[in-house]
Design a protein around this motif. Structure first.
Motif, short mmCIF file in Angstrom:
data_model
loop_
_atom_site.label_atom_id
_atom_site.label_comp_id
_atom_site.label_asym_id
_atom_site.label_seq_id
_atom_site.Cartn_x
_atom_site.Cartn_y
_atom_site.Cartn_z
N PHE A 160 0.82 -1.21 0.00
CA PHE A 160 0.00 0.00 0.00
C PHE A 160 0.85 1.26 0.00
N PHE A 161 1.97 1.23 0.73
CA PHE A 161 2.88 2.38 0.70
C PHE A 161 3.43 2.60 -0.70
N GLU A 162 3.78 1.52 -1.39
CA GLU A 162 4.30 1.64 -2.75
C GLU A 162 3.25 2.20 -3.70
N LEU A 163 2.00 1.78 -3.52
CA LEU A 163 0.93 2.33 -4.35
C LEU A 163 0.77 3.83 -4.12
N ALA A 164 0.80 4.24 -2.86
CA ALA A 164 0.68 5.66 -2.54
C ALA A 164 1.86 6.44 -3.12
N ASP A 165 3.06 5.85 -3.06
CA ASP A 165 4.24 6.50 -3.64
C ASP A 165 4.09 6.70 -5.14
N LYS A 166 3.36 5.83 -5.79
CA LYS A 166 3.15 5.92 -7.24
C LYS A 166 2.00 6.86 -7.60
N GLY A 167 1.36 7.45 -6.58
CA GLY A 167 0.29 8.41 -6.86
C GLY A 167 -1.11 7.85 -6.73
N GLU A 168 -1.23 6.58 -6.38
CA GLU A 168 -2.55 6.00 -6.20
C GLU A 168 -3.16 6.51 -4.90
N LYS A 169 -4.45 6.66 -4.87
CA LYS A 169 -5.15 7.10 -3.67
C LYS A 169 -5.55 5.86 -2.88
N VAL A 170 -4.96 5.69 -1.69
CA VAL A 170 -5.23 4.52 -0.87
C VAL A 170 -6.13 4.94 0.28
N VAL A 171 -7.32 4.33 0.33
CA VAL A 171 -8.31 4.63 1.35
C VAL A 171 -8.38 3.42 2.29
N ILE A 172 -8.19 3.68 3.57
CA ILE A 172 -8.19 2.60 4.55
C ILE A 172 -9.42 2.76 5.43
N ARG A 173 -10.27 1.74 5.45
CA ARG A 173 -11.46 1.78 6.29
C ARG A 173 -11.17 1.08 7.61
N ARG A 174 -11.52 1.74 8.69
CA ARG A 174 -11.35 1.17 10.03
C ARG A 174 -12.73 1.05 10.65
N GLY A 175 -13.27 -0.14 10.60
CA GLY A 175 -14.65 -0.32 11.07
C GLY A 175 -15.61 0.37 10.13
N ARG A 176 -16.77 0.73 10.65
CA ARG A 176 -17.79 1.36 9.81
C ARG A 176 -17.75 2.88 9.87
N LYS A 177 -17.11 3.43 10.90
CA LYS A 177 -17.21 4.86 11.12
C LYS A 177 -15.98 5.68 10.73
N GLN A 178 -14.82 5.05 10.61
CA GLN A 178 -13.60 5.83 10.39
C GLN A 178 -12.91 5.41 9.11
N THR A 179 -12.45 6.41 8.35
CA THR A 179 -11.75 6.17 7.10
C THR A 179 -10.54 7.09 7.03
N TYR A 180 -9.45 6.58 6.46
CA TYR A 180 -8.20 7.35 6.35
C TYR A 180 -7.72 7.30 4.91
N VAL A 181 -6.92 8.30 4.53
CA VAL A 181 -6.29 8.31 3.21
C VAL A 181 -4.79 8.31 3.43
N LEU A 182 -4.10 7.40 2.77
CA LEU A 182 -2.64 7.29 2.87
C LEU A 182 -2.02 8.23 1.86
N THR A 183 -1.25 9.18 2.35
CA THR A 183 -0.66 10.20 1.49
C THR A 183 0.82 10.37 1.81
N PRO A 184 1.70 10.30 0.81
CA PRO A 184 3.12 10.54 1.08
C PRO A 184 3.35 12.00 1.46
N VAL A 185 4.32 12.23 2.30
CA VAL A 185 4.68 13.58 2.71
C VAL A 185 6.01 13.92 2.06
N SER A 186 6.05 15.06 1.38
CA SER A 186 7.31 15.47 0.75
C SER A 186 8.07 16.39 1.69
N GLU A 187 9.32 16.67 1.34
CA GLU A 187 10.12 17.57 2.17
C GLU A 187 9.48 18.94 2.28
N ASP A 188 8.82 19.38 1.22
CA ASP A 188 8.16 20.69 1.23
C ASP A 188 7.06 20.75 2.29
N ASP A 189 6.46 19.62 2.60
CA ASP A 189 5.40 19.58 3.60
C ASP A 189 5.93 19.76 5.01
#
Length: 87
Positions: free
Chosen positions: A18-47
């Motif tokens: 999943f980290f490799e997919l995010a590094d390639k620009g894919e949007k990775v959405v991680i569902r945690r149970g029914r109520k919480q969702t996260y998006v995996l996003t790489p952080v660049s040095e500029d951030d």
């Protein structure tokens, strides 16, 4: 750009993929149970750097400290009294 959805369990099992997919620009959405969702996003040095506005605010605050335009609290009792006076 594709959106890849996964569960937190699948994410734990295949983090590297999943980290490799995010590094390639894919949007990775991680569902945690029914109520919480996260998006995996790489952080660049500029951030990780402060904006020019934030740097100026820090410099202004440092100047105010040099000029004595600040409050120094030396112990817990002074800190408690400070917050008590704010009520």
């Amino acid at each position: 750009m594709a959106i890849i959805e996964t569960t937190s369990r699948q994410f734990r099992e295949r983090q590297k993929d999943f980290f490799e997919l995010a590094d390639k620009g894919e949007k990775v959405v991680i569902r945690r149970g029914r109520k919480q969702t996260y998006v995996l996003t790489p952080v660049s040095e500029d951030d990780l750097y402060f904006t020019p506005e934030m740097i100026q605010r820090i410099k202004d605050a440092q100047q105010e400290i040099r000029e004595g335009k600040c409050m120094v609290l030396n112990n817990r009792a002074e800190l408690d009294a400070f917050f008590e006076n704010m009520k």
